[in-house]
Design a protein around this motif. Structure first.
Motif, PDB file in Angstrom:
ATOM      1  N   THR A  84      17.885  24.573  37.653  1.00 47.40           N
ATOM      2  CA  THR A  84      17.195  25.556  38.776  1.00 47.40           C
ATOM      3  C   THR A  84      17.761  26.862  38.735  1.00 47.40           C
ATOM      4  OG1 THR A  84      18.935  24.545  40.119  1.00 47.40           O
ATOM      5  CG2 THR A  84      16.671  23.691  40.577  1.00 47.40           C
ATOM      6  N   GLU A  85      19.008  26.831  37.582  1.00 48.51           N
ATOM      7  CA  GLU A  85      19.592  28.345  37.623  1.00 48.51           C
ATOM      8  C   GLU A  85      19.772  28.387  36.030  1.00 48.51           C
ATOM      9  OE1 GLU A  85      23.093  28.397  39.970  1.00 48.51           O
ATOM     10  OE2 GLU A  85      22.433  27.291  41.324  1.00 48.51           O
ATOM     11  N   PRO A  86      18.539  28.727  35.406  1.00 49.81           N
ATOM     12  CA  PRO A  86      18.639  29.094  33.948  1.00 49.81           C
ATOM     13  C   PRO A  86      19.503  29.815  33.520  1.00 49.81           C
ATOM     14  CG  PRO A  86      16.380  29.592  34.816  1.00 49.81           C
ATOM     15  CD  PRO A  86      17.163  29.067  35.877  1.00 49.81           C
ATOM     16  N   LEU A  87      20.303  29.640  32.266  1.00 54.71           N
ATOM     17  CA  LEU A  87      20.989  30.672  31.607  1.00 54.71           C
ATOM     18  C   LEU A  87      20.124  31.534  30.512  1.00 54.71           C
ATOM     19  CD1 LEU A  87      23.774  28.649  30.583  1.00 54.71           C
ATOM     20  CD2 LEU A  87      24.009  30.303  32.344  1.00 54.71           C
ATOM     21  N   THR A  88      20.342  32.946  30.494  1.00 48.86           N
ATOM     22  CA  THR A  88      19.798  33.500  29.710  1.00 48.86           C
ATOM     23  C   THR A  88      20.757  34.576  29.070  1.00 48.86           C
ATOM     24  OG1 THR A  88      17.745  35.044  28.973  1.00 48.86           O
ATOM     25  CG2 THR A  88      18.872  35.181  31.329  1.00 48.86           C
ATOM     26  N   PRO A  89      20.817  35.163  27.658  1.00 42.59           N
ATOM     27  CA  PRO A  89      21.612  36.041  27.330  1.00 42.59           C
ATOM     28  C   PRO A  89      21.285  37.648  27.947  1.00 42.59           C
ATOM     29  CG  PRO A  89      20.726  35.371  25.555  1.00 42.59           C
ATOM     30  CD  PRO A  89      20.120  34.569  26.658  1.00 42.59           C
ATOM     31  N   ASP A  90      22.062  38.294  28.046  1.00 43.89           N
ATOM     32  CA  ASP A  90      21.855  39.901  28.333  1.00 43.89           C
ATOM     33  C   ASP A  90      22.548  40.416  27.294  1.00 43.89           C
ATOM     34  OD1 ASP A  90      21.471  42.288  29.268  1.00 43.89           O
ATOM     35  OD2 ASP A  90      22.736  42.072  31.243  1.00 43.89           O
ATOM     36  N   SER A  91      21.919  41.267  26.330  1.00 42.58           N
ATOM     37  CA  SER A  91      22.383  42.266  25.142  1.00 42.58           C
ATOM     38  C   SER A  91      23.314  41.040  24.238  1.00 42.58           C
ATOM     39  CB  SER A  91      23.265  43.295  25.831  1.00 42.58           C
ATOM     40  OG  SER A  91      22.407  44.299  26.425  1.00 42.58           O
ATOM     41  N   GLY A  92      22.886  39.934  24.168  1.00 43.82           N
ATOM     42  CA  GLY A  92      23.802  38.948  23.184  1.00 43.82           C
ATOM     43  C   GLY A  92      24.817  38.359  24.060  1.00 43.82           C
ATOM     44  N   VAL A  93      25.071  38.538  25.298  1.00 46.17           N
ATOM     45  CA  VAL A  93      26.175  38.133  26.039  1.00 46.17           C
ATOM     46  C   VAL A  93      25.741  37.160  27.340  1.00 46.17           C
ATOM     47  CG1 VAL A  93      28.170  38.803  27.344  1.00 46.17           C
ATOM     48  CG2 VAL A  93      27.767  39.983  25.571  1.00 46.17           C
ATOM     49  N   LEU A  94      26.396  35.927  27.289  1.00 50.58           N
ATOM     50  CA  LEU A  94      26.224  34.963  28.419  1.00 50.58           C
ATOM     51  C   LEU A  94      27.288  35.126  29.335  1.00 50.58           C
ATOM     52  CD1 LEU A  94      25.228  31.854  26.214  1.00 50.58           C
ATOM     53  CD2 LEU A  94      23.569  32.933  28.079  1.00 50.58           C
ATOM     54  N   ALA A  95      27.031  35.493  30.824  1.00 49.40           N
ATOM     55  CA  ALA A  95      27.805  35.420  31.872  1.00 49.40           C
ATOM     56  C   ALA A  95      28.564  33.938  32.258  1.00 49.40           C
ATOM     57  CB  ALA A  95      27.267  36.098  33.065  1.00 49.40           C
ATOM     58  N   VAL A  96      29.987  34.062  32.431  1.00 49.45           N
ATOM     59  CA  VAL A  96      30.557  32.731  32.694  1.00 49.45           C
ATOM     60  C   VAL A  96      30.540  32.383  33.912  1.00 49.45           C
ATOM     61  CG1 VAL A  96      32.685  31.573  32.816  1.00 49.45           C
ATOM     62  CG2 VAL A  96      32.124  32.814  30.682  1.00 49.45           C
ATOM     63  N   ARG A  97      30.112  31.334  34.402  1.00 47.09           N
ATOM     64  CA  ARG A  97      29.700  30.902  35.874  1.00 47.09           C
ATOM     65  C   ARG A  97      30.962  31.182  36.680  1.00 47.09           C
ATOM     66  NH1 ARG A  97      25.455  27.721  38.142  1.00 47.09           N
ATOM     67  NH2 ARG A  97      26.185  26.768  40.245  1.00 47.09           N
ATOM     68  N   SER A  98      30.742  31.724  37.862  1.00 44.25           N
ATOM     69  CA  SER A  98      31.907  32.345  38.664  1.00 44.25           C
ATOM     70  C   SER A  98      31.743  31.241  40.042  1.00 44.25           C
ATOM     71  CB  SER A  98      32.140  33.899  38.872  1.00 44.25           C
ATOM     72  OG  SER A  98      30.718  34.287  39.334  1.00 44.25           O
ATOM     73  N   THR A  99      30.864  30.779  40.260  1.00 48.23           N
ATOM     74  CA  THR A  99      30.672  29.840  41.678  1.00 48.23           C
ATOM     75  C   THR A  99      30.757  28.467  41.073  1.00 48.23           C
ATOM     76  OG1 THR A  99      28.267  29.768  40.862  1.00 48.23           O
ATOM     77  CG2 THR A  99      28.888  31.753  42.293  1.00 48.23           C
ATOM     78  N   PRO A 100      30.993  27.594  42.024  1.00 48.45           N
ATOM     79  CA  PRO A 100      31.255  26.179  41.712  1.00 48.45           C
ATOM     80  C   PRO A 100      30.061  25.345  40.952  1.00 48.45           C
ATOM     81  CG  PRO A 100      31.543  26.885  44.262  1.00 48.45           C
ATOM     82  CD  PRO A 100      31.099  27.980  43.382  1.00 48.45           C
ATOM     83  N   GLY A 101      30.359  24.462  40.259  1.00 46.82           N
ATOM     84  CA  GLY A 101      29.245  23.880  39.663  1.00 46.82           C
ATOM     85  C   GLY A 101      29.261  23.919  38.071  1.00 46.82           C
ATOM     86  N   MET A 102      29.126  23.229  37.310  1.00 48.10           N
ATOM     87  CA  MET A 102      28.807  23.534  35.886  1.00 48.10           C
ATOM     88  C   MET A 102      27.498  24.464  35.602  1.00 48.10           C
ATOM     89  SD  MET A 102      30.420  22.410  33.143  1.00 48.10           S
ATOM     90  CE  MET A 102      30.813  20.667  33.253  1.00 48.10           C
ATOM     91  N   ALA A 103      26.361  23.951  36.209  1.00 46.92           N
ATOM     92  CA  ALA A 103      24.969  24.552  36.060  1.00 46.92           C
ATOM     93  C   ALA A 103      24.254  24.484  37.432  1.00 46.92           C
ATOM     94  CB  ALA A 103      24.391  24.200  34.901  1.00 46.92           C
ATOM     95  N   GLY A 104      23.241  24.831  37.640  1.00 46.22           N
ATOM     96  CA  GLY A 104      22.271  24.528  38.540  1.00 46.22           C
ATOM     97  C   GLY A 104      21.642  23.205  38.513  1.00 46.22           C
ATOM     98  N   ALA A 105      21.467  22.462  39.705  1.00 44.79           N
ATOM     99  CA  ALA A 105      21.029  21.276  39.812  1.00 44.79           C
ATOM    100  C   ALA A 105      19.620  21.155  38.824  1.00 44.79           C
ATOM    101  CB  ALA A 105      20.735  20.816  41.269  1.00 44.79           C
ATOM    102  N   PRO A 106      19.493  20.240  38.239  1.00 46.13           N
ATOM    103  CA  PRO A 106      17.959  20.156  37.497  1.00 46.13           C
ATOM    104  C   PRO A 106      16.673  19.941  38.500  1.00 46.13           C
ATOM    105  CG  PRO A 106      19.140  17.786  37.923  1.00 46.13           C
ATOM    106  CD  PRO A 106      20.134  18.855  38.261  1.00 46.13           C
ATOM    107  N   VAL A 107      15.751  20.330  37.722  1.00 47.11           N
ATOM    108  CA  VAL A 107      14.377  20.236  38.323  1.00 47.11           C
ATOM    109  C   VAL A 107      13.791  18.857  38.402  1.00 47.11           C
ATOM    110  CG1 VAL A 107      11.990  21.242  38.620  1.00 47.11           C
ATOM    111  CG2 VAL A 107      14.194  22.714  37.770  1.00 47.11           C
ATOM    112  N   LEU A 108      13.804  18.118  39.473  1.00 45.61           N
ATOM    113  CA  LEU A 108      13.537  16.868  39.531  1.00 45.61           C
ATOM    114  C   LEU A 108      11.873  16.644  39.706  1.00 45.61           C
ATOM    115  CD1 LEU A 108      16.150  15.311  41.985  1.00 45.61           C
ATOM    116  CD2 LEU A 108      16.184  15.432  39.357  1.00 45.61           C
ATOM    117  N   THR A 109      11.473  15.386  39.093  1.00 44.27           N
ATOM    118  CA  THR A 109      10.174  15.380  39.036  1.00 44.27           C
ATOM    119  C   THR A 109       9.581  14.083  39.732  1.00 44.27           C
ATOM    120  OG1 THR A 109      10.139  13.873  37.066  1.00 44.27           O
ATOM    121  CG2 THR A 109       9.795  16.436  36.802  1.00 44.27           C
ATOM    122  N   ALA A 110      10.596  13.499  40.561  1.00 43.04           N
ATOM    123  CA  ALA A 110      10.332  12.118  41.348  1.00 43.04           C
ATOM    124  C   ALA A 110      10.831  12.239  42.575  1.00 43.04           C
ATOM    125  CB  ALA A 110      10.764  10.918  40.605  1.00 43.04           C
TER     126      ALA A 110
END
Length: 397
Positions: free
Chosen positions: A361-387
């Protein structure tokens, strides 16, 4: 129909904690779609090879792990079906009552069944550990990097992994030039079976064109363990002439063939480690001086704490670590807690990573070849569930 186990806790209940695990759920995810991801740059798409996608069982049937605490949930995704079964059958019952905020205790939780070693068992243990970090971070309202000892940097360079691009394609040089212009730290190209079998002269000609298009940028190659020993030995002078920054997995790491290659490498830094999941083998490769560049995947190697331990050990030995990109959010948290000399860059797979990010739900994408380190709680966004309900669930009574 959801398979549910309601079990008494296997150890004395711990005091109530927001991150104390009361249930584990395994949710089905959509399969990886066939074909290339939409939105690829034209130079990349022109020479790209469609990913295997649903041809691989682990991409065709995928799951997300949810660990539920008193204060919320932690997530890890995706997992293949074999890994999900090990989590549910062997690990889940013993995790009830575990406090995700106490990572050192995780390895001592009860385990049922016989799946203790091997790639799938290590992936299952890694999945649980990463989900626990996610839960601990969310309940503490602090970034994962803060829990790892502190955020060292706010962004991390990414190198472009061109493993999904055919180096023999007439448009490959244009893709290499695009990688350079996009600002990536460097780029890594595959030594395909067809290219390897064509012989050192052809390898030099093909990689030479790509190296020229890459300009002064860093240039790496990956054989994915495809070479025979004699082929790898004949390629070393070519790779040295091209001044590659490292050659990855010319042979499967370890063993007599790797030792012979290591002896003959002279000037070609050798990289390995992402598929080395056994703890003893990891230490042996690092401490025996068997690699010049260390690679690890927190989703394969035993989890984030294990990856940090190995990264610090490699740094003490003067070896830089380049985390594998298959579990990018965990690799980014690892890199964000280390300085640039320890982890110079992490992998961004040009054709597969956009597909991996589709489940978040919060996909990562590089900006000018650089990835921003997450500064908010959680490893990543929750997954998109299908059920609307999990496929498997274990919970306390």
């Amino acid at each position: 129909m959801t398979t549910v186990m309601a079990l008494p806790e296997l150890v004395r209940p711990a005091p109530a904690s927001p991150s104390r695990i009361t249930a584990l759920r395994i949710w089905p995810l959509a399969p990886q779609p066939a074909g290339l991801p939409p939105g690829l740059p034209d130079p990349v798409a022109a020479a790209a090879v469609a990913p295997a996608g649903p041809a691989w069982a682990e991409h065709r049937t995928r799951f997300a792990l949810e660990v539920v605490g008193n204060g919320g949930s932690g997530w890890h995704a995706p997992m293949g079906e074999a890994v999900a079964r090990i989590v549910f059958d062997d690990l889940a019952p013993g995790l009830l009552g575990h406090d995700a905020a106490e990572p050192r205790r995780l390895a001592h939780r009860p385990v049922t069944g016989r799946h203790r070693t091997g790639a799938h068992a290590r992936q299952a243990a890694s999945a649980v550990e990463l989900a626990c970090w996610d839960l601990a971070s969310r309940t503490a309202a602090r970034p994962v990097t803060a829990l790892l000892g502190g955020t060292v940097r706010r962004s991390v360079p990414a190198y472009a992994s061109a493993l999904g691009i055919d180096p023999l394609h007439t448009a490959a040089a244009e893709a290499a030039a695009w990688n350079r212009e996009a600002g990536f730290w460097g780029q890594k190209w595959p030594l395909t079976e067809e290219l390897i079998r064509s012989g050192p002269r052809q390898v030099g000609a093909v990689l030479g064109r790509l190296r020229e298009a890459a300009g002064d940028g860093r240039f790496m190659v990956d054989a994915l363990g495809r070479c025979r020993l004699d082929e790898a030995l004949r390629l070393l002078p070519v790779l040295a002439e091209l001044d590659v920054d490292f050659a990855e997995d010319l042979l499967p790491p370890g063993g007599a063939g790797w030792s012979r290659l290591r002896t003959a490498a002279s000037g070609v830094p050798l990289a390995a480690g992402e598929t080395v999941v056994d703890a003893a083998e990891q230490i042996a490769l690092l401490t025996a001086g068997a690699v010049d560049i260390w690679q690890c995947d927190p989703g394969w190697s035993g989890g984030l704490a294990r990856a940090l331990h190995l990264t610090n050990l490699a740094a003490d030995l003067g070896i830089a670590t380049f985390p594998h990109g298959a579990h990018l959010s965990a690799a980014l948290a690892l890199a964000g807690s280390c300085c640039r000399d320890t982890i110079p860059a992490i992998e961004w797979h040009l054709t597969i990573e956009p597909l991996r990010q589709q489940i978040s739900t919060e996909p990562l994408t590089p900006d000018s070849g650089v990835l921003a380190v997450r500064s908010t709680p959680g490893m990543a966004g929750a997954p998109v569930l299908t059920a609307s309900a999990p496929a498997f669930e274990v919970r306390t009574r």
